[in-house]
Design an enzyme around this catalytic site. Structure first.
Site, PDB file in Angstrom:
ATOM      1  N   THR A 279      -5.114  67.429 -17.125  1.00  0.00           N
ATOM      2  CA  THR A 279      -6.159  66.409 -18.328  1.00  0.00           C
ATOM      3  C   THR A 279      -7.686  66.690 -17.513  1.00  0.00           C
ATOM      4  OG1 THR A 279      -4.708  66.178 -20.016  1.00  0.00           O
ATOM      5  CG2 THR A 279      -6.792  65.556 -20.094  1.00  0.00           C
TER       6      THR A 279
ATOM      7  N   SER B 262       0.784  69.014 -15.888  1.00  0.00           N
ATOM      8  CA  SER B 262       1.948  69.116 -15.329  1.00  0.00           C
ATOM      9  C   SER B 262       3.327  69.334 -16.172  1.00  0.00           C
ATOM     10  CB  SER B 262       1.787  67.147 -16.039  1.00  0.00           C
ATOM     11  OG  SER B 262       1.943  66.498 -16.942  1.00  0.00           O
TER      12      SER B 262
ATOM     13  N   THR C 105      -0.727  64.049 -16.996  1.00  0.00           N
ATOM     14  CA  THR C 105       0.178  62.702 -17.269  1.00  0.00           C
ATOM     15  C   THR C 105       1.490  62.223 -17.616  1.00  0.00           C
ATOM     16  OG1 THR C 105      -1.328  62.349 -19.086  1.00  0.00           O
ATOM     17  CG2 THR C 105      -2.868  60.825 -17.549  1.00  0.00           C
ATOM     18  N   ASP C 106       1.524  63.865 -18.243  1.00  0.00           N
ATOM     19  CA  ASP C 106       3.018  63.808 -18.691  1.00  0.00           C
ATOM     20  C   ASP C 106       4.115  63.882 -17.962  1.00  0.00           C
ATOM     21  OD1 ASP C 106       1.355  64.453 -21.375  1.00  0.00           O
ATOM     22  OD2 ASP C 106       1.951  66.473 -21.629  1.00  0.00           O
TER      23      ASP C 106
END
Length: 331
Positions: free
Chosen positions: A12, A54, A85-86
């Site tokens: 992101t 990710s 972040t995932d």
């Protein structure tokens, strides 16, 4: 002036709007430009490794990241890795195992809003990550929302909040406040010995979350699919059903077939202890390995890493009975 390396992998923080939603776009140099005066405090080299959401970062990418760091770390005081972040917690965890005794800080960060958004959290997260990268505190860390977390203790707990990550079953390694970056020295990894890249991984690891009424035959399917390891999120402190649908008998069968089985708790906080209840003791007698207070991300990646070294069940148990980088509390 500290010599730092910024590696980008997408996510992101490096995304822009497209007709199909947000997608990674800018190069690492464009990302560095967004942080303005930050780079005047450090001498920063930048490198694009991937431009991936990710969700698409998998064991092959983990190996590429680890090998890149292993090639370059001698030239830098610290490394910052931007990442979506995932799956960031998985990457932080597995790098902690693969980069054995890394002598510099490796700090992973990202954001919930793209770096170009006027309300982005990305700049603040980068500031924290760069500060930690200059700390001379060796190890693998995740920096987010003014917290620095051990790589093996980070878990993503929110989908949109800026406080997306928590340090589970372990205080943060450092926090940012009016006093600057404040370290919790007792939490920092105790590294020793020469650095070694241990990047062999076994991807044949399956994660299963128990639900009431789960059909034990699912483990027969995993055997047929040639999985080498299984991580089970059991109930509470350590419960597996053995009435009508006998999971413990099935687990004993697959352990006898050479499959390594690690059991931990579905509960996010506190440790599992399979000695407390009859159901847990039955599971232990079947030959499973306790995960105690490990996060799911750490248990999965540690098993991949361990199976990359050996498939011998006794050695796998020894590895899981060893605390390498703060991933497990054994007592």
């Amino acid at each position: 002036m500290n010599q730092l390396l910024l590696i980008t992998t997408g996510g992101t923080i490096a995304s822009e709007p497209t007709d199909e939603g947000l997608a990674p776009s800018p190069s690492s140099r464009q990302l560095a430009d967004f942080i303005g005066g930050l780079t005047t405090e450090y001498d920063v080299d930048v490198e694009d490794l991937f431009q991936l959401d990710s969700s698409n970062i998998q064991p092959e990418e983990w190996q590429c990241i680890a090998r890149t760091i292993a090639r370059k770390y001698r030239n830098y005081d610290g490394i910052v890795l931007t990442h979506g972040t995932d799956t960031m917690a998985y990457t932080a965890s597995v790098l902690s195992f693969m980069l054995r005794s890394i002598p510099i800080p490796v700090v992973i960060t990202g954001s919930q809003l793209p770096i170009g958004h006027p309300l982005t959290d990305g700049v603040e997260n980068l500031r924290c990550a760069f500060a930690m990268a200059c700390s001379k505190k060796p190890g693998v860390f995740l920096a987010f929302d003014r917290k620095v977390i051990l790589g093996t203790r980070a878990v993503k707990v929110r989908t949109t909040g800026f406080d997306a990550f928590e340090s589970v079953n372990c205080p943060p390694a450092a926090t940012v406040d009016a006093g600057g970056l404040t370290f919790n020295e007792s939490i920092l990894p105790q590294t020793g010995g020469e650095f070694s890249l241990e990047d062999s991984l076994c991807t044949d690891v399956f994660l299963i979350k128990l639900t009431p009424g789960l059909n034990p035959e699912i483990f027969d399917m995993l055997l047929k699919m040639n999985y080498k390891g299984i991580v089970i999120e059991a109930f509470g402190a350590g419960g597996l059903n053995f009435i009508r649908r006998d999971l413990t008998a099935q687990l004993q069968k697959i352990v006898e077939r050479g499959i390594s089985v690690v059991v931990c708790s579905q509960c996010l906080y506190e440790r599992s202890d399979f000695t407390i209840y009859q159901a847990g003791q039955k599971a232990l007698r079947s030959g499973v390995v306790q995960g105690f207070d490990m996060t799911t991300e750490a248990a999965v990646t540690k098993l991949m890493w361990a199976l990359g070294k050996t498939e011998e069940s006794g050695e796998i148990k020894r590895i899981f009975a060893t605390n390498y980088v703060g991933e497990i509390r054994l007592t």
